[in-house]
Design a protein around this motif. Sequence first.
Motif, short mmCIF file in Angstrom:
data_model
loop_
_atom_site.label_atom_id
_atom_site.label_comp_id
_atom_site.label_asym_id
_atom_site.label_seq_id
_atom_site.Cartn_x
_atom_site.Cartn_y
_atom_site.Cartn_z
N GLY A 28 39.45 35.91 38.00
CA GLY A 28 40.62 35.81 38.88
C GLY A 28 41.69 34.84 38.42
O GLY A 28 42.69 34.65 39.13
N TYR A 29 41.53 34.24 37.25
CA TYR A 29 42.57 33.33 36.74
C TYR A 29 42.37 33.09 35.24
O TYR A 29 41.35 33.47 34.67
CB TYR A 29 42.60 32.01 37.51
CG TYR A 29 41.35 31.16 37.42
CD1 TYR A 29 41.24 30.12 36.50
CD2 TYR A 29 40.27 31.39 38.27
CE1 TYR A 29 40.10 29.33 36.43
CE2 TYR A 29 39.12 30.62 38.21
CZ TYR A 29 39.03 29.58 37.28
OH TYR A 29 37.91 28.81 37.21
N ILE A 36 46.88 26.44 34.93
CA ILE A 36 46.09 27.62 35.30
C ILE A 36 47.03 28.70 35.82
O ILE A 36 47.96 28.42 36.58
CB ILE A 36 45.03 27.26 36.36
CG1 ILE A 36 43.94 26.40 35.73
CG2 ILE A 36 44.42 28.52 37.00
CD1 ILE A 36 42.87 25.93 36.70
N VAL A 37 46.79 29.94 35.39
CA VAL A 37 47.59 31.07 35.84
C VAL A 37 46.69 32.01 36.64
O VAL A 37 45.66 32.47 36.14
CB VAL A 37 48.21 31.84 34.65
CG1 VAL A 37 49.13 32.95 35.17
CG2 VAL A 37 48.99 30.89 33.74
N THR A 38 47.09 32.28 37.90
CA THR A 38 46.38 33.25 38.72
C THR A 38 47.37 34.29 39.19
O THR A 38 48.55 34.26 38.79
CB THR A 38 45.66 32.58 39.90
OG1 THR A 38 44.83 33.56 40.55
CG2 THR A 38 46.63 31.98 40.90
N TRP A 39 46.92 35.19 40.05
CA TRP A 39 47.80 36.30 40.41
C TRP A 39 47.42 36.88 41.78
O TRP A 39 46.29 36.73 42.24
CB TRP A 39 47.74 37.42 39.37
CG TRP A 39 46.33 37.88 39.08
CD1 TRP A 39 45.60 38.79 39.76
CD2 TRP A 39 45.48 37.39 38.03
NE1 TRP A 39 44.35 38.93 39.22
CE2 TRP A 39 44.24 38.08 38.15
CE3 TRP A 39 45.63 36.44 37.02
CZ2 TRP A 39 43.18 37.85 37.27
CZ3 TRP A 39 44.57 36.22 36.15
CH2 TRP A 39 43.37 36.92 36.28
N VAL A 40 48.40 37.51 42.39
CA VAL A 40 48.16 38.31 43.59
C VAL A 40 48.25 39.78 43.19
O VAL A 40 48.54 40.11 42.05
CB VAL A 40 49.18 37.97 44.72
CG1 VAL A 40 48.99 36.56 45.20
CG2 VAL A 40 50.61 38.18 44.23
N VAL A 76 44.27 38.60 55.84
CA VAL A 76 43.95 38.91 54.44
C VAL A 76 43.44 40.35 54.37
O VAL A 76 42.55 40.75 55.12
CB VAL A 76 42.87 37.96 53.90
CG1 VAL A 76 42.57 38.28 52.43
CG2 VAL A 76 43.31 36.50 54.04
N ALA A 77 44.05 41.14 53.48
CA ALA A 77 43.61 42.52 53.29
C ALA A 77 42.17 42.52 52.78
O ALA A 77 41.81 41.70 51.91
CB ALA A 77 44.52 43.24 52.30
N ASP A 78 41.34 43.42 53.32
CA ASP A 78 39.92 43.45 52.97
C ASP A 78 39.70 43.55 51.46
O ASP A 78 38.83 42.88 50.90
CB ASP A 78 39.22 44.62 53.67
CG ASP A 78 39.15 44.43 55.18
OD1 ASP A 78 39.30 43.28 55.63
OD2 ASP A 78 38.94 45.44 55.88
N SER A 79 40.52 44.38 50.81
CA SER A 79 40.32 44.61 49.37
C SER A 79 40.74 43.41 48.52
O SER A 79 40.45 43.37 47.32
CB SER A 79 41.13 45.84 48.93
OG SER A 79 42.51 45.63 49.17
N CYS A 80 41.42 42.44 49.14
CA CYS A 80 41.94 41.29 48.38
C CYS A 80 41.25 39.98 48.75
O CYS A 80 41.68 38.91 48.30
CB CYS A 80 43.44 41.15 48.62
SG CYS A 80 44.43 42.59 48.17
N MET A 81 40.20 40.04 49.56
CA MET A 81 39.57 38.81 50.07
C MET A 81 39.06 37.93 48.94
O MET A 81 39.23 36.71 48.94
CB MET A 81 38.44 39.18 51.02
CG MET A 81 37.78 37.98 51.70
SD MET A 81 38.95 37.06 52.75
CE MET A 81 39.06 38.18 54.15
N ILE A 86 39.89 32.85 45.69
CA ILE A 86 40.09 32.19 44.39
C ILE A 86 41.41 31.42 44.40
O ILE A 86 41.47 30.25 43.99
CB ILE A 86 40.07 33.24 43.25
CG1 ILE A 86 38.65 33.81 43.08
CG2 ILE A 86 40.56 32.63 41.94
CD1 ILE A 86 38.57 35.01 42.15
N ILE A 87 42.47 32.07 44.86
CA ILE A 87 43.79 31.42 44.89
C ILE A 87 43.76 30.20 45.82
O ILE A 87 44.30 29.14 45.49
CB ILE A 87 44.88 32.42 45.34
CG1 ILE A 87 45.00 33.56 44.34
CG2 ILE A 87 46.23 31.72 45.50
CD1 ILE A 87 45.87 34.72 44.82
#
Length: 659
Positions: A28-29, A36-40, A76-81, A86-87
């Motif tokens: 996730g990052y 550190i680089v993470t993303w949505v 929070v969308a279920d698929s993105c929990m 992590i974020i």
Amino acid sequence: MKLFIAEKPSMAAELAKCLPGPLVRKDGYIETGGGIVTWVFGHILRQAEPGEYDEKYKKWRAADLPIIPTEWKLLVADSCMKQFNIIKALIHRAAEIIHAGDPDREGQLLVDEVLGYTHNEKPVLRILLNALDEKSIKKALTNLRSNQDFFNLNQSALARSRADWLVGMNLSRAFTLAAQSAGHDITLPIGRVKTPTLALVVRREREIKNFKAADYFLIKADIKHENGSFKASWKAKEEQLGRDSEGRLVDPVIAQALIEKMEKAQEDVSIVSCDTNEKKEPQRLPFSLSALQVLAGKKYGYDPQAVLTGAQNLYEKKLTSYPRSDCDFLPESQKADATVILANLCNSQQEELAIWSSKADTKIKSRAWNDKKITAHHAIIPTEVPCKINTLPEIERNLYFLIAQAYVAQFYPVHVYNQTRAELEYAGEDFVANGRVIVTMGWKELYGGEVKEEEDEDSKTLPNMQKGDKAEFISAALEKRTTKPPVRFTSSTLLQAMKEIHKYVKNPELKKHLKDVSGIGTEATRASIIKELTVRSFLEEKKKYLYPTESAYLLIDALPEELTYPDSTAIWEIIFNRMVEGKAELTSFIGQQTEFITSLCLKAKEVQIENRDANVVKCPRCKQGVLKLRNGKNGAFWGCSRFPDCRGTCNDKDGQPQL
């Protein structure tokens, strides 16, 4: 520790490559020496549904409308929990956060949402990534700004999001319940943008069906001047008989009489005036996404969603700049990149691009280079990354060609021509002749015969003549024409109509003020709105043209004009733009929308929706609803579809209401 939050994984990967130190990929990052680089994944937070505010809203009831949240909820969308957690953990560890959402309204909001939801109090900077090549990213890293500078952009995005929720959640319920009360088994999805867009297609189809062809006549005369021959067009006087409301000559007897009058006259043609003016056409601007979608649709037949996907692919391959741009202009600082970009195009393995680029003059500065016209992003152009165009898939190859062609055109001279307009008089009638002589082909050299502005008469060369000259009348002829119905929309032309929405507003005063608004919807959403209307069977595509379905007619006919004409939503777009400028407030706007929604929910309760099904039986009690077969504790019975407003019932007899 610095934490970069990118809008999507591909952007995060390119950003990480441009930070110092080794790259270590984690779940996730990505860890780098520079942070550190993470993303949505787009909006990983979603707006709560009405039933998530209050259990009672899970059942649709007209009595509960309108539903206006006092405090807006995000979930929070279920698929993105997993990614959200992590974020959240990374935000807790960070000393400083860099917001790396796309440089537009939605890109601003979707990262701000996460920061707000996690109650972040760490300092936040903003990076604006208009391209994903190494040079552009490294340049952006040296120009970080405070995220607070973009508060107004955030408020504009929130206003759009909440207004869409209020319209969709309330009015879809209100008018679906009204339709079901009339016996229709249908759900009517209503949207601030998609409903007036659908209405454009419905009205166009009705114009076509109600169209009655009519003949009209043009009169063209052959004139001989001592310096050459030319054609002139007859121009009706104000008092001319035999014309329709559009000023067209429709009476064949009068038209023939005019011809005979001209043939019989024994006099010279008088040149009443003859003026020649030098005209200049500036270079065609580079592309916004909408402009690219429209031209690619016309030239290659691509639908808008395919163009967006292709442009996104080119962006992720670092070959072109950010695709979801609503801007046609370029920052003046980027003109310095032209030498490298043009050199790359010379070696692009595409013959025309290579020839055009080799002749481009970087000393020329077109109107496209204008810092005052730049907001968060700029027009779509090639980057400094070399492209072997023939190795690309077909749609990407063609899109890259169009983008590069428009870029190269900025380094060609303006198109210059002499426009001549001559006014003539003969036999008491007025004539006009237009012509042009090209002085400098300029940027139109790249487009050949593609760019044609009123070619027929206006582009012809006229002989040299002056006011007061005499000429000889040779002959005149009637040209019979037939009026044509309006053309059905395609996906591309409907998208263009959404962008040029001022042409379709009902209020003439509002029309004047909307030319500077970039239409309804956004560059990123217009294509998906058209696709959704097709997927949900409100539009169907036949041989590239869009047709409304029966459901579309039912929906548009059921709604008040406030929802089917684009006036209201176009005004909202003006307000969204004013918010970006700090000239309008979110709370005031939502207050206005609450009043608007409330009034329309009341209208929905009074609306009369027709039901043409011959098998339905009107309720004998209220005369508005229809009887529906239901099962009660004592068996089957028929009840009014408007229950509980109407409690009309009757017994069932062999599957039919016993009236």
